[in-house]
Write an enzyme that holds these catalytic residues in place. Structure first.
Site, mmCIF file in Angstrom:
data_model
loop_
_atom_site.group_PDB
_atom_site.id
_atom_site.type_symbol
_atom_site.label_atom_id
_atom_site.label_comp_id
_atom_site.label_asym_id
_atom_site.label_seq_id
_atom_site.Cartn_x
_atom_site.Cartn_y
_atom_site.Cartn_z
ATOM 1 N N ASP A 14 -13.045 -14.745 -10.054
ATOM 2 C CA ASP A 14 -12.542 -15.629 -10.971
ATOM 3 C C ASP A 14 -13.645 -16.660 -11.185
ATOM 4 O O ASP A 14 -14.414 -16.790 -10.300
ATOM 5 C CB ASP A 14 -11.357 -16.156 -10.351
ATOM 6 C CG ASP A 14 -10.125 -16.728 -11.295
ATOM 7 O OD1 ASP A 14 -10.652 -16.485 -12.495
ATOM 8 O OD2 ASP A 14 -9.397 -17.154 -10.936
ATOM 9 N N ASP A 205 -3.884 -8.125 -9.645
ATOM 10 C CA ASP A 205 -4.327 -8.959 -8.237
ATOM 11 C C ASP A 205 -3.313 -10.019 -7.932
ATOM 12 O O ASP A 205 -2.641 -10.605 -8.807
ATOM 13 C CB ASP A 205 -5.420 -9.464 -8.299
ATOM 14 C CG ASP A 205 -5.447 -10.960 -8.943
ATOM 15 O OD1 ASP A 205 -5.138 -10.999 -9.822
ATOM 16 O OD2 ASP A 205 -5.619 -11.887 -8.196
ATOM 17 N N CYS A 243 4.072 6.697 4.425
ATOM 18 C CA CYS A 243 2.933 6.026 3.813
ATOM 19 C C CYS A 243 1.783 6.617 4.776
ATOM 20 O O CYS A 243 1.864 7.001 5.902
ATOM 21 C CB CYS A 243 2.950 4.603 4.352
ATOM 22 S SG CYS A 243 1.493 3.706 4.039
ATOM 23 N N CYS A 245 -1.153 4.671 5.365
ATOM 24 C CA CYS A 245 -2.178 3.982 5.744
ATOM 25 C C CYS A 245 -2.356 3.540 7.322
ATOM 26 O O CYS A 245 -2.003 4.180 8.010
ATOM 27 C CB CYS A 245 -1.491 2.304 5.340
ATOM 28 S SG CYS A 245 -0.294 1.710 6.467
ATOM 29 N N CYS A 248 0.306 2.823 9.556
ATOM 30 C CA CYS A 248 1.619 3.603 9.485
ATOM 31 C C CYS A 248 1.052 4.828 10.189
ATOM 32 O O CYS A 248 2.137 5.571 10.779
ATOM 33 C CB CYS A 248 2.110 4.037 8.202
ATOM 34 S SG CYS A 248 2.957 2.687 7.346
ATOM 35 N N HIS A 274 -0.637 -2.400 5.207
ATOM 36 C CA HIS A 274 0.352 -1.704 4.793
ATOM 37 C C HIS A 274 0.582 -2.071 3.547
ATOM 38 O O HIS A 274 0.930 -0.923 2.569
ATOM 39 C CB HIS A 274 1.569 -1.512 5.648
ATOM 40 C CG HIS A 274 2.505 -0.810 5.245
ATOM 41 N ND1 HIS A 274 2.758 0.638 5.110
ATOM 42 C CD2 HIS A 274 3.602 -1.525 4.303
ATOM 43 C CE1 HIS A 274 4.002 0.777 4.063
ATOM 44 N NE2 HIS A 274 4.464 -0.353 4.008
HETATM 45 ZN ZN LIG Z 1 1.858 2.025 5.632
#
Ligand SMILES: [Zn+2]
Length: 309
Positions: A14, A205, A243, A245, A248, A274
């Site tokens: 930014d 974002d 999920c 990730c 998970c 996550h």
């Molecule tokens: Zn997850």
């Protein structure tokens, strides 16, 4: 920056316009640039359109944004918005020139359709205009006339109504070239993201997914979960069975609940991982749904599960 952070992906920086806006007591905007006082140590600084480009070059980010003047979006006066836009437009022209001088000439080529291609860091212009569609349109058309690679929509999600946000976004996206990315700065809930994708926005974002994670809130494929609730203490299943990730694939709700209730900071990190993956998967699903013509069904489903988050 890449080496400093040990990060091999893209980095967007930014310009400081929003950060200065968030310290209104300590800022003074002049034609040359903005002076402000650091809230860390009280030291005074001057940001100009040119030196911000120089800073972004020195730290080596991949997407550079231009210095802009951001104003609040809750009942702003048109006069104030007009003044902020006028100076933002003049600064954008100076930033575009500074970029051309900073990035070696041979890296920028103009294509037959008028667009620009570079083999280096990209320049994104920031479009202001508060909640006034005519100012937003003017800002978009002006930015489209400058040699940039993408567009930031700044100064929204700052207290305006949903209707005002939608009208402002459309006034921008309707007036930008189709082939360049549009990025809504600071928007991050599932419903808001889909709402803006519907209106032609590509990038987002937000601090939201990590901020709520630090309060124990995660989004899952069945809706929101607050991991601190007692019901999760004994659930030997992942946060979200759908999920993929890091969190998970390794940890149970029971363990994450234990960490959170024990005030272990590891839980903040694991829940943040996550939530970020959840939003990236949502964007992947949105892209698929657009291709398949099922975007509105996806949006309805997400509104049912996450409205109010
Ligand atoms: Zn997850």
């Amino acid at each position: 920056l890449h080496k400093f952070m040990h990060w091999g992906g893209s980095i967007l920086t930014d310009s400081g316009g929003f950060q200065v806006y968030s310290l209104p007591k300590f800022r003074k905007i002049k034609e040359e640039g903005v002076t402000f006082q650091s809230h860390h140590d009280g030291s005074k600084h001057l940001f100009t359109p040119e030196n911000v480009i120089q800073f972004e070059s020195e730290i080596g980010s991949d997407i550079w944004t231009m210095l802009d003047v951001c104003i609040h979006a809750k009942n702003p006066s048109k006069h104030e918005a007009r003044e902020a836009l006028n100076i933002t437009k003049r600064w954008a022209e100076r930033a575009a020139k500074a970029y051309q001088q900073t990035v070696p000439e041979q890296h920028i080529t103009q294509n037959e359709d008028g667009s620009f291609t570079v083999g280096n860091s990209l320049l994104f212009g920031i479009i202001q205009g508060a909640i006034f569609p005519d100012l937003r349109k003017e800002a978009a058309l002006h930015m489209a006339s400058l040699p940039t690679h993408g567009y930031c929509i700044g100064g929204l999600s700052l207290g305006e109504t949903l209707e005002q946000m939608n009208e402002s976004v459309l006034a921008v996206t309707d007036n930008l070239p189709e082939g360049k990315p549009r990025y809504f700065m600071g928007l991050g809930t599932p419903v808001e993201i889909l709402n803006s994708i519907e209106r032609g926005v590509d990038m987002f974002d937000c601090v939201w997914p990590t901020r709520v994670a630090r309060n124990g809130m995660v989004m899952t494929s069945t809706g929101r979960v607050n991991i601190k609730n007692a019901e999760y203490r004994t659930q030997d299943i992942p946060l979200d069975a759908e999920c993929d990730c890091y969190t998970c694939r390794r940890y149970s709700r029971a363990y994450l609940c234990h960490l959170f209730r024990s005030a272990e900071l590891t839980s903040h990190r694991l829940l943040s991982i996550h939530n970020i993956r959840f939003l990236i998967r949502l964007a992947e699903r949105a892209r698929e749904a657009i291709k398949n013509g099922t975007f509105m069904q996806l949006k309805e489903e997400v509104i049912r599960k996450y409205q109010g988050n």
